[in-house]
Design an enzyme around this catalytic site. Structure first.
Site, PDB file in Angstrom:
ATOM      1  N   SER A   1       0.855  -1.191   0.000  1.00  0.00           N
ATOM      2  CA  SER A   1       0.000   0.000   0.000  1.00  0.00           C
ATOM      3  C   SER A   1       0.884   1.231   0.000  1.00  0.00           C
ATOM      4  O   SER A   1       1.992   1.219   0.554  1.00  0.00           O
ATOM      5  CB  SER A   1      -0.906   0.027   1.231  1.00  0.00           C
ATOM      6  OG  SER A   1      -1.562   1.281   1.351  1.00  0.00           O
TER       7      SER A   1
ATOM      8  N   TYR B   1      -2.065  -1.397  10.064  1.00  0.00           N
ATOM      9  CA  TYR B   1      -2.206  -1.646   8.635  1.00  0.00           C
ATOM     10  C   TYR B   1      -1.034  -1.029   7.876  1.00  0.00           C
ATOM     11  O   TYR B   1      -0.388  -1.684   7.044  1.00  0.00           O
ATOM     12  CB  TYR B   1      -3.525  -1.070   8.121  1.00  0.00           C
ATOM     13  CG  TYR B   1      -3.702  -1.200   6.623  1.00  0.00           C
ATOM     14  CD1 TYR B   1      -4.165  -2.387   6.059  1.00  0.00           C
ATOM     15  CD2 TYR B   1      -3.408  -0.138   5.768  1.00  0.00           C
ATOM     16  CE1 TYR B   1      -4.320  -2.518   4.685  1.00  0.00           C
ATOM     17  CE2 TYR B   1      -3.562  -0.262   4.394  1.00  0.00           C
ATOM     18  CZ  TYR B   1      -4.016  -1.448   3.860  1.00  0.00           C
ATOM     19  OH  TYR B   1      -4.173  -1.571   2.496  1.00  0.00           O
TER      20      TYR B   1
END
Length: 272
Positions: free
Chosen positions: A153, A167
């Site tokens: 990401s 995350y």
């Protein structure tokens, strides 16, 4: 060499985890359209079966089949490996896409949010890859290596946690792990690359991308002015999995519309 052969995946078999929704769904369709046989696994087996049926209805050269699979535990990963082995003797492409997130403000972020997220997003990526490595190595050919694509990401590249601390850290770990694995597996003719997506429409980002108005607001903060589209993922997958990606390993592909190079104001902007 023609564009058709450059990006063709005829005869290839792929596994996409988390392939029922979002980026995994986009990737699975791209692979099917390129001629691959695609196995789709996620915790919701019925959703995977439904998506496989939709992809098979496209009349594309490839095919799809879905089944339940959970990368959040060793037992779950063992079950996925057993299911894959029962369906195919070869595996050319592995896309580690399954992921979870957790959001909470600093001071309220629970310890359990680290264990759950790191288990799925990092340990799951590593363990599934190592247990499927014999199948990938057996499928690898000189000039046409087996491919592993890990989904990171842009939040793992730049410091923008937005309350998703575990995350963001997990995705940074995924991308660094991808480089380590790329170095170690190159000698076995297996490439390992990573995508670093920005905002895409998915179940995970539904709070911010569920409708056109929200997508426009999110896109206005992206340098290229929009959220990601299906074709953005499809193009990356066809490059990395096709002939064009045969000599690429250890790469982090920034599919983020330029967020990865955002750095705030220029240092001397006020003095100009």
């Amino acid at each position: 060499m023609t564009p058709e052969t450059l990006f063709s995946l005829h005869g290839k078999t792929a596994l996409v985890t988390g392939g029922a929704t979002g980026i995994g769904r986009m990737a699975a369709e791209a692979l099917v359209r390129a001629g691959a046989r695609v196995l789709i696994a996620s915790r919701k087996g019925d959703a995977c079966e439904a998506v496989a049926a939709q992809l098979n209805a496209l009349d594309a050269p490839g095919s799809a089949e879905g089944f339940a699979g959970d990368v959040g535990s060793a037992e779950g990963i063992d079950a996925i490996v057993a299911d894959v082995k029962s369906r195919t003797e070869t595996l050319d492409i592995l896309m580690n896409n399954s992921g979870v997130t957790w959001g909470a403000p600093m001071g309220q972020f629970p310890h359990e949010a680290w264990e759950k997220v790191m288990n799925v997003n990092v340990a799951g990526v590593f363990d599934l890859t190592q247990k499927l490595l014999p199948m990938l190595m057996a499928s690898a050919k000189d000039g046409d290596p087996a491919r592993v694509i890990n989904v990171g990401s842009v939040m793992g590249e730049i410091p923008m946690g937005d309350g998703a601390y575990s995350y963001s850290a997990s995705k940074a770990a995924v991308m660094h792990l991808s480089k380590i694995m790329a170095k170690e597996l190159a000698g076995y003719n297996v490439t390992v690359n990573s995508l670093a997506p920005g905002p895409f429409v998915s179940r995970m980002t539904a709070f911010a991308t569920a409708d056109e108005e929200k997508r426009a607001k999110v896109g206005s903060d992206v340098p290229l002015g929009r959220v990601g589209r299906d074709d953005d993922i499809a193009g990356c997958m066809l490059f990395l999995c096709g002939r064009g990606g045969a000599y690429v390993t250890g790469a982090i592909i920034p599919v983020s519309g330029g967020i990865n190079v955002m750095s705030g104001h220029n240092i001397f902007e006020k003095a100009m």
